[in-house]
Design a protein around this motif. Structure first.
Motif, PDB file in Angstrom:
ATOM      1  N   PRO A  92     -30.885  41.849 -46.008  1.00 47.54           N
ATOM      2  CA  PRO A  92     -31.735  40.718 -45.622  1.00 47.54           C
ATOM      3  C   PRO A  92     -31.215  40.053 -44.352  1.00 47.54           C
ATOM      4  CG  PRO A  92     -30.277  40.079 -47.415  1.00 47.54           C
ATOM      5  CD  PRO A  92     -30.050  41.556 -47.186  1.00 47.54           C
ATOM      6  N   GLU A  93     -32.076  39.286 -43.715  1.00 47.55           N
ATOM      7  CA  GLU A  93     -31.675  38.562 -42.512  1.00 47.55           C
ATOM      8  C   GLU A  93     -30.721  37.422 -42.869  1.00 47.55           C
ATOM      9  OE1 GLU A  93     -34.728  37.538 -39.682  1.00 47.55           O
ATOM     10  OE2 GLU A  93     -36.135  38.919 -40.645  1.00 47.55           O
ATOM     11  N   ILE A  94     -29.747  37.182 -41.988  1.00 50.49           N
ATOM     12  CA  ILE A  94     -28.794  36.088 -42.165  1.00 50.49           C
ATOM     13  C   ILE A  94     -28.746  35.261 -40.889  1.00 50.49           C
ATOM     14  CG2 ILE A  94     -27.400  37.310 -43.876  1.00 50.49           C
ATOM     15  CD1 ILE A  94     -25.444  38.034 -41.674  1.00 50.49           C
ATOM     16  N   GLN A  95     -28.235  34.027 -41.004  1.00 47.72           N
ATOM     17  CA  GLN A  95     -28.221  33.119 -39.860  1.00 47.72           C
ATOM     18  C   GLN A  95     -27.212  33.532 -38.795  1.00 47.72           C
ATOM     19  OE1 GLN A  95     -27.602  29.165 -41.383  1.00 47.72           O
ATOM     20  NE2 GLN A  95     -29.681  28.993 -42.196  1.00 47.72           N
ATOM     21  N   GLU A  96     -26.259  34.348 -39.153  1.00 48.58           N
ATOM     22  CA  GLU A  96     -25.222  34.738 -38.203  1.00 48.58           C
ATOM     23  C   GLU A  96     -25.779  35.590 -37.058  1.00 48.58           C
ATOM     24  OE1 GLU A  96     -20.886  37.059 -38.260  1.00 48.58           O
ATOM     25  OE2 GLU A  96     -22.058  36.804 -40.106  1.00 48.58           O
ATOM     26  N   PHE A  97     -26.841  36.359 -37.326  1.00 43.15           N
ATOM     27  CA  PHE A  97     -27.420  37.241 -36.323  1.00 43.15           C
ATOM     28  C   PHE A  97     -28.915  36.985 -36.171  1.00 43.15           C
ATOM     29  CE2 PHE A  97     -24.084  39.841 -38.501  1.00 43.15           C
ATOM     30  CZ  PHE A  97     -23.136  39.784 -37.491  1.00 43.15           C
ATOM     31  N   VAL A  98     -29.431  37.348 -34.991  1.00 44.01           N
ATOM     32  CA  VAL A  98     -30.870  37.358 -34.762  1.00 44.01           C
ATOM     33  C   VAL A  98     -31.369  38.782 -35.011  1.00 44.01           C
ATOM     34  CG1 VAL A  98     -32.716  37.020 -33.083  1.00 44.01           C
ATOM     35  CG2 VAL A  98     -30.729  35.488 -33.078  1.00 44.01           C
ATOM     36  N   ARG A  99     -32.255  38.941 -35.973  1.00 43.95           N
ATOM     37  CA  ARG A  99     -32.722  40.266 -36.349  1.00 43.95           C
ATOM     38  C   ARG A  99     -33.743  40.789 -35.322  1.00 43.95           C
ATOM     39  NH1 ARG A  99     -32.798  42.676 -41.260  1.00 43.95           N
ATOM     40  NH2 ARG A  99     -30.643  41.926 -41.218  1.00 43.95           N
TER      41      ARG A  99
ATOM     42  N   VAL B  27     -29.299  52.522 -41.143  1.00 48.47           N
ATOM     43  CA  VAL B  27     -28.082  51.979 -40.543  1.00 48.47           C
ATOM     44  C   VAL B  27     -28.266  50.489 -40.275  1.00 48.47           C
ATOM     45  CG1 VAL B  27     -26.505  52.127 -38.574  1.00 48.47           C
ATOM     46  CG2 VAL B  27     -27.584  54.192 -39.469  1.00 48.47           C
ATOM     47  N   HIS B  28     -27.215  49.732 -40.551  1.00 50.38           N
ATOM     48  CA  HIS B  28     -27.170  48.318 -40.156  1.00 50.38           C
ATOM     49  C   HIS B  28     -26.154  48.188 -39.029  1.00 50.38           C
ATOM     50  CE1 HIS B  28     -26.048  43.894 -41.089  1.00 50.38           C
ATOM     51  NE2 HIS B  28     -27.032  43.963 -40.203  1.00 50.38           N
ATOM     52  N   TRP B  29     -26.625  47.700 -37.887  1.00 57.49           N
ATOM     53  CA  TRP B  29     -25.785  47.613 -36.684  1.00 57.49           C
ATOM     54  C   TRP B  29     -25.896  46.216 -36.104  1.00 57.49           C
ATOM     55  CZ3 TRP B  29     -27.883  48.589 -31.314  1.00 57.49           C
ATOM     56  CH2 TRP B  29     -26.870  48.520 -30.357  1.00 57.49           C
ATOM     57  N   ALA B  30     -24.764  45.547 -35.950  1.00 56.35           N
ATOM     58  CA  ALA B  30     -24.696  44.228 -35.322  1.00 56.35           C
ATOM     59  C   ALA B  30     -23.888  44.342 -34.040  1.00 56.35           C
ATOM     60  CB  ALA B  30     -24.052  43.214 -36.269  1.00 56.35           C
ATOM     61  N   THR B  31     -24.361  43.681 -32.989  1.00 59.69           N
ATOM     62  CA  THR B  31     -23.734  43.822 -31.681  1.00 59.69           C
ATOM     63  C   THR B  31     -23.745  42.495 -30.935  1.00 59.69           C
ATOM     64  OG1 THR B  31     -23.812  45.031 -29.582  1.00 59.69           O
ATOM     65  CG2 THR B  31     -25.921  44.531 -30.624  1.00 59.69           C
ATOM     66  N   HIS B  32     -22.742  42.323 -30.068  1.00 60.06           N
ATOM     67  CA  HIS B  32     -22.695  41.140 -29.207  1.00 60.06           C
ATOM     68  C   HIS B  32     -23.760  41.240 -28.127  1.00 60.06           C
ATOM     69  CE1 HIS B  32     -19.006  39.494 -30.896  1.00 60.06           C
ATOM     70  NE2 HIS B  32     -18.440  40.695 -30.803  1.00 60.06           N
ATOM     71  N   PHE B  33     -24.350  40.089 -27.751  1.00 60.44           N
ATOM     72  CA  PHE B  33     -25.256  39.996 -26.623  1.00 60.44           C
ATOM     73  C   PHE B  33     -24.611  39.105 -25.559  1.00 60.44           C
ATOM     74  CE2 PHE B  33     -28.420  42.523 -28.211  1.00 60.44           C
ATOM     75  CZ  PHE B  33     -29.656  42.377 -27.595  1.00 60.44           C
ATOM     76  N   PRO B  34     -25.032  39.236 -24.305  1.00 58.20           N
ATOM     77  CA  PRO B  34     -24.423  38.406 -23.253  1.00 58.20           C
ATOM     78  C   PRO B  34     -24.547  36.914 -23.549  1.00 58.20           C
ATOM     79  CG  PRO B  34     -25.792  40.126 -22.283  1.00 58.20           C
ATOM     80  CD  PRO B  34     -26.045  40.158 -23.755  1.00 58.20           C
ATOM     81  N   TYR B  35     -23.505  36.175 -23.198  1.00 55.32           N
ATOM     82  CA  TYR B  35     -23.520  34.718 -23.360  1.00 55.32           C
ATOM     83  C   TYR B  35     -24.655  34.130 -22.510  1.00 55.32           C
ATOM     84  CZ  TYR B  35     -21.874  29.886 -23.278  1.00 55.32           C
ATOM     85  OH  TYR B  35     -21.777  28.525 -23.398  1.00 55.32           O
TER      86      TYR B  35
ATOM     87  N   SER C 281     -25.588  36.842 -31.216  1.00 55.87           N
ATOM     88  CA  SER C 281     -25.470  38.267 -31.516  1.00 55.87           C
ATOM     89  C   SER C 281     -26.725  38.747 -32.223  1.00 55.87           C
ATOM     90  CB  SER C 281     -24.240  38.530 -32.381  1.00 55.87           C
ATOM     91  OG  SER C 281     -23.064  38.122 -31.706  1.00 55.87           O
ATOM     92  N   ARG C 282     -27.080  40.010 -32.005  1.00 54.52           N
ATOM     93  CA  ARG C 282     -28.251  40.609 -32.631  1.00 54.52           C
ATOM     94  C   ARG C 282     -27.826  41.636 -33.673  1.00 54.52           C
ATOM     95  NH1 ARG C 282     -29.833  36.672 -29.287  1.00 54.52           N
ATOM     96  NH2 ARG C 282     -32.040  36.775 -28.769  1.00 54.52           N
ATOM     97  N   ASP C 283     -28.701  41.861 -34.645  1.00 50.52           N
ATOM     98  CA  ASP C 283     -28.468  42.967 -35.572  1.00 50.52           C
ATOM     99  C   ASP C 283     -29.749  43.767 -35.754  1.00 50.52           C
ATOM    100  OD1 ASP C 283     -29.862  41.187 -37.227  1.00 50.52           O
ATOM    101  OD2 ASP C 283     -28.750  41.784 -39.017  1.00 50.52           O
ATOM    102  N   TYR C 284     -29.546  45.048 -36.012  1.00 47.48           N
ATOM    103  CA  TYR C 284     -30.635  46.016 -36.148  1.00 47.48           C
ATOM    104  C   TYR C 284     -30.505  46.700 -37.506  1.00 47.48           C
ATOM    105  CZ  TYR C 284     -30.910  45.792 -30.984  1.00 47.48           C
ATOM    106  OH  TYR C 284     -31.023  45.379 -29.678  1.00 47.48           O
TER     107      TYR C 284
END
Length: 394
Positions: free
Chosen positions: A287-294, A244-252, A256-259
């Motif tokens: 692959p990792e992208i700049q939009e999220f922190v893996r 599963v690829h899951w991207a979620t918002h993190f507190p300001y 955002s992080r992705d798993y």
């Protein structure tokens, strides 16, 4: 009257003068010839050195030409192999279905790995192939999750407070106590992070509904506002395990992080248990992208024990969870975020399960366990395992 010198003495002096003159002239000649020889040797050495340099340059040019010819040959052979591979792929695409193709590829990789383990892994990494045999969740992991809940229940059966029961496994400390659950934590060895454990109960929803709400990824996109992306990217047809690829918002002000994680669930009818396990992996298609922190370090395990049956209200659950969110905040800040975010998630999950119970929304049934009123325990066992998307707390 002047005295005359003898004639012989005069002659001897003349001979000496002539001899000295001759010696002096011969010495000058010798000096000139010695210098000429040395200059000749120097010029000869310079000439040879120049010829050697030209020869080295010629050798380098020959090597460069040979390397160019070799590279062209390798490029030609590689192109031929790639074209052959594409032709074979097209042939098998026409002969077999998608499921049959993946089964065939899996068998080939397993055979290659069993004979040449290191070579197989290297080729798989270079080819961008995901190795299920290395990353799948084994049956032992599912059994360990069940044992953890059973150990806690055995302590409870001895009339020991649950608050102290988890301390049978040393290192846990209570960080939160609510009406429906308690939260413990313990340090992860060699890390500044904590592992968390939640033990809770609900009496107003069925285990099946609670289980399905977590598994239904499409439904979670509706009730979890933090979800940015949630999709299944790969599936093992033999065990039902999924990636599963899951991207979620993190507190300001955090990004955002992705798993990317592998997950597997199991319904144990004989022992009246539901088990969900997931952990982070790497997958070539995500692959990792700049939009999220893996997030590379992540693990979650949940065990559900119905009070009576899968379709009657009431159950206990044990959730064990840890991850490294890749933050620069101090340890106590991360601990506070996890401790405060977990109750919020559980409340959302409970509310979503209630909505499913009241038929406000339709969700997919991933359990597919025949109700107790239906015949034969044998049929129950046959339907205990079903493939389908699953999702657990992350």
């Amino acid at each position: 009257m002047l005295q005359q010198r003898p004639l012989c003495s005069i002659g001897a002096r003349a001979v000496r003068l002539q001899t000295f003159s001759t010696f002096k002239q011969s010495g000058a000649i010798d000096n000139k010839s010695w210098l000429g020889e040395r200059v000749g040797l120097l010029l000869s050495w310079l000439q040879k050195t120049g010829r050697g340099t030209n020869k080295l340059a010629c050798d380098e040019n020959k090597k460069a030409r040979l390397l160019s010819i070799f590279a062209n040959h390798c490029s030609f052979v590689t192109g031929q192999r790639l074209r052959r591979a594409l032709q074979i792929r097209e042939l098998y695409s026409n002969l077999y279905s998608e499921r049959s193709r993946w089964t065939l590829v899996g068998n080939i990789w397993r055979r290659l790995q069993s004979k040449h383990a290191h070579t197989g892994k290297l080729i798989a990494a270079l080819a961008g192939v995901f190795m299920w045999e290395d990353e799948k969740i084994e049956d032992d992991e599912l059994r360990r999750c069940a044992w953890e809940l059973q150990a806690l229940e055995s302590v409870r059966s001895q009339n020991v407070n649950v608050k102290t029961a988890v301390h049978v496994d040393p290192g846990w400390e209570v960080v939160m106590e609510k009406k429906n659950f308690r939260v413990w934590r313990r340090p992860i060895q060699g890390s500044h992070l904590f592992e968390y454990r939640v033990f809770g109960s609900y009496t107003d929803v069925t285990p099946r509904q609670f289980f399905n709400v977590q598994l239904d990824t499409e439904y979670r996109k509706k009730w979890d506002a933090l979800v940015i992306k949630l999709e299944v990217v790969d599936r093992d047809v033999n065990t039902g395990t999924e990636v599963v690829h899951w991207a979620t918002h993190f507190p300001y002000p955090m990004y955002s992080r992705d798993y990317v994680y592998v997950r597997r669930y199991h319904v144990d009818v004989e022992n009246n248990l539901m088990i969900l396990v997931s952990r982070a992996i790497k997958h070539p298609s995500v692959p990792e992208i700049q939009e999220f922190v893996r997030v590379h370090s992540y693990q979650s395990k949940m065990v559900i024990r119905p009070h009576r049956s899968f379709d009657e209200n009431g159950f206990d659950y044990l959730l064990t969870y840890s991850d490294d969110p890749q933050t620069v905040f101090p340890r106590y800040c991360v601990s506070w975020m996890v401790s405060s975010g977990m109750p919020d998630f559980l409340e959302k999950l409970h509310t979503a399960a209630l909505r499913a119970k009241n038929m406000d929304v339709g969700i997919q049934d991933y359990v597919n366990v025949i109700k107790p009123t239906q015949p034969t325990q044998e049929r129950l066992a046959d339907n205990a395992h079903t493939g389908g998307p699953s999702q657990i707390y992350a």
